[in-house]
Enzyme design. Sequence first.
Site, PDB file in Angstrom:
ATOM      1  N   GLU A  80     -39.940  27.278   2.764  1.00 50.52           N
ATOM      2  CA  GLU A  80     -39.417  26.541   4.050  1.00 50.52           C
ATOM      3  C   GLU A  80     -39.856  27.648   5.212  1.00 50.52           C
ATOM      4  O   GLU A  80     -39.001  28.680   5.412  1.00 50.52           O
ATOM      5  CB  GLU A  80     -38.049  26.405   3.957  1.00 50.52           C
ATOM      6  CG  GLU A  80     -37.681  25.179   5.110  1.00 50.52           C
ATOM      7  CD  GLU A  80     -36.223  24.654   4.785  1.00 50.52           C
ATOM      8  OE1 GLU A  80     -36.069  24.293   3.811  1.00 50.52           O
ATOM      9  OE2 GLU A  80     -35.614  24.232   5.867  1.00 50.52           O
ATOM     10  N   LYS A 275     -26.971  22.189   1.674  1.00 46.69           N
ATOM     11  CA  LYS A 275     -28.357  22.510   1.536  1.00 46.69           C
ATOM     12  C   LYS A 275     -28.923  23.534   2.099  1.00 46.69           C
ATOM     13  O   LYS A 275     -29.689  24.544   1.674  1.00 46.69           O
ATOM     14  CB  LYS A 275     -29.110  21.345   1.816  1.00 46.69           C
ATOM     15  CG  LYS A 275     -30.693  21.274   1.329  1.00 46.69           C
ATOM     16  CD  LYS A 275     -31.334  21.821   2.269  1.00 46.69           C
ATOM     17  CE  LYS A 275     -33.147  21.783   1.932  1.00 46.69           C
ATOM     18  NZ  LYS A 275     -33.968  22.609   3.175  1.00 46.69           N
ATOM     19  N   ASP A 291     -31.622  31.552 -12.623  1.00 48.53           N
ATOM     20  CA  ASP A 291     -31.522  30.372 -12.725  1.00 48.53           C
ATOM     21  C   ASP A 291     -31.243  29.414 -11.623  1.00 48.53           C
ATOM     22  O   ASP A 291     -30.067  29.300 -11.611  1.00 48.53           O
ATOM     23  CB  ASP A 291     -30.914  29.878 -14.272  1.00 48.53           C
ATOM     24  CG  ASP A 291     -30.988  28.619 -14.599  1.00 48.53           C
ATOM     25  OD1 ASP A 291     -31.379  27.755 -13.670  1.00 48.53           O
ATOM     26  OD2 ASP A 291     -30.853  28.165 -15.779  1.00 48.53           O
ATOM     27  N   HIS A 388     -37.119  25.995  14.311  1.00 53.38           N
ATOM     28  CA  HIS A 388     -37.820  25.559  13.248  1.00 53.38           C
ATOM     29  C   HIS A 388     -39.355  25.239  13.405  1.00 53.38           C
ATOM     30  O   HIS A 388     -40.290  25.588  12.851  1.00 53.38           O
ATOM     31  CB  HIS A 388     -37.108  24.217  12.549  1.00 53.38           C
ATOM     32  CG  HIS A 388     -37.783  23.657  11.270  1.00 53.38           C
ATOM     33  ND1 HIS A 388     -37.401  24.195  10.095  1.00 53.38           N
ATOM     34  CD2 HIS A 388     -38.427  22.783  11.157  1.00 53.38           C
ATOM     35  CE1 HIS A 388     -38.017  23.541   9.361  1.00 53.38           C
ATOM     36  NE2 HIS A 388     -38.724  22.618   9.720  1.00 53.38           N
TER      37      HIS A 388
END
Length: 436
Positions: A80, A275, A291, A388
């Site tokens: 991202e 998130k 993991d 962004h």
Amino acid sequence: MGEYISGFSKLSKTEKIEWLRRYTHSTPDFSVLDASGEKEQKIIEGLSENVIGRYALPYSIVPNFLINGRYYNVPMVTEESSVVAAAAAAAKFWAQRGGIKTEVLGNTKLGQIHFTWSGPRQVLETMWDELVQLFMEVTEELTANMRARGGGIKDISLKSFEDIAPEYYQILVGFDTKDSMGANFINSVLERIGEVFEDFIGSDPRLADWDLEVIMCILSNYAPDCRVRASVTCSLTEQQLPGCGQDDSMAFAKKFEKAIRIAEMDVYRATTHNKGIFNGVDAVVIATGNDFRAVEACGHAYAARDGQYRSLSRCRVTEDRFHFWLEIPLTVGTVGGLTKLHPLAKFSLELLGHPTAEELMQIIAAVGLMQNFAAVRSLVTTGIQHGHMKMHLTNIVNHLEASPQETERILDHFKDKKVSFTAVRNYLEQLRREKV
Ligand code: MEV
């Protein structure tokens, strides 16, 4: 300890590697960054079935993470665009305000033996001490190495769930797996206990009237007591917040606090908020060969621990101070599993100075906190798209297959303009028309 570097992002790839080579205390083998060798290929192919190649993701370094007074160069694996830049900006911002404080709140991992028992609960309870002693004895061989490292089984308890499902019980086992994630160790111990439990009950003639069935033995990925806290704080009169071209620290702090409260109350916002935290957490978990599915599952379950899904971070503004913190369960390891096997996981751990699992938990939590700070700071000031889309510009340019000269012109042109796919495509077309 460590070394602060200014302008790391402006160095070329070769210069960055040169810098790392000079300033890391360990001496990682930098050639693994290419990972094109036959040996690495063989390792990758051994990790899974039906491997036909290698899936590459960007591997980035965020320097200047000041955690408990020590600087770290943190490896992050993420695709991202703005994640690494945001973490780096927030880490730098807080390094100038005393850095991030972290603390491990517990290291207990859990395993469960799910079983049904048709007899009275009191019968199991009466035998419980004898059974626990037996379970400890029969697992001695399996736990010997872990005990030698100071870990092993912490406790074994009986849980009754008869109110939820008739005859349903669990044996809950707490583990300290030291620096390993410990999944194989935990599952082996649980299976041994399950086997012995069934044999023991089945062979006792006093219990012949009742049935015991062990349904399954498996670790729980929910480990709320393997938890870490990361926090930042600063004075609102002495230190400037937010550092986004605005200078009213108190107004920013209050707005930031409101944004965090919304994520505490509203599940839709909490999901996006968390998130954002996992953007940072997962990137380090992946870079260190851990993991990420286990870490995600556990973190989200913890976020819903009181029955409603809430933000993992909290903020409080007192008279003169800004406090921002994150509490998150993290089950990670720095030995075993992929950590030695995968060349880049190994490299990441070398870069972090061979941390213990508890140290790694603290680094990961610090990154999660910074990622969250960066996202919410943008949301309550410039808006998220500002940063962004600037980062996304490179993706758009690559997608449009602009030449190096065109790319330079585009990056220059969009320095002070709103970025969108259409705007970039139109500008590129204009450049090409001008050339004709
Ligand atoms: C995007 O990947 C993450 C954010 O949406 C997180 C947030 O809204 O807090 C920016």
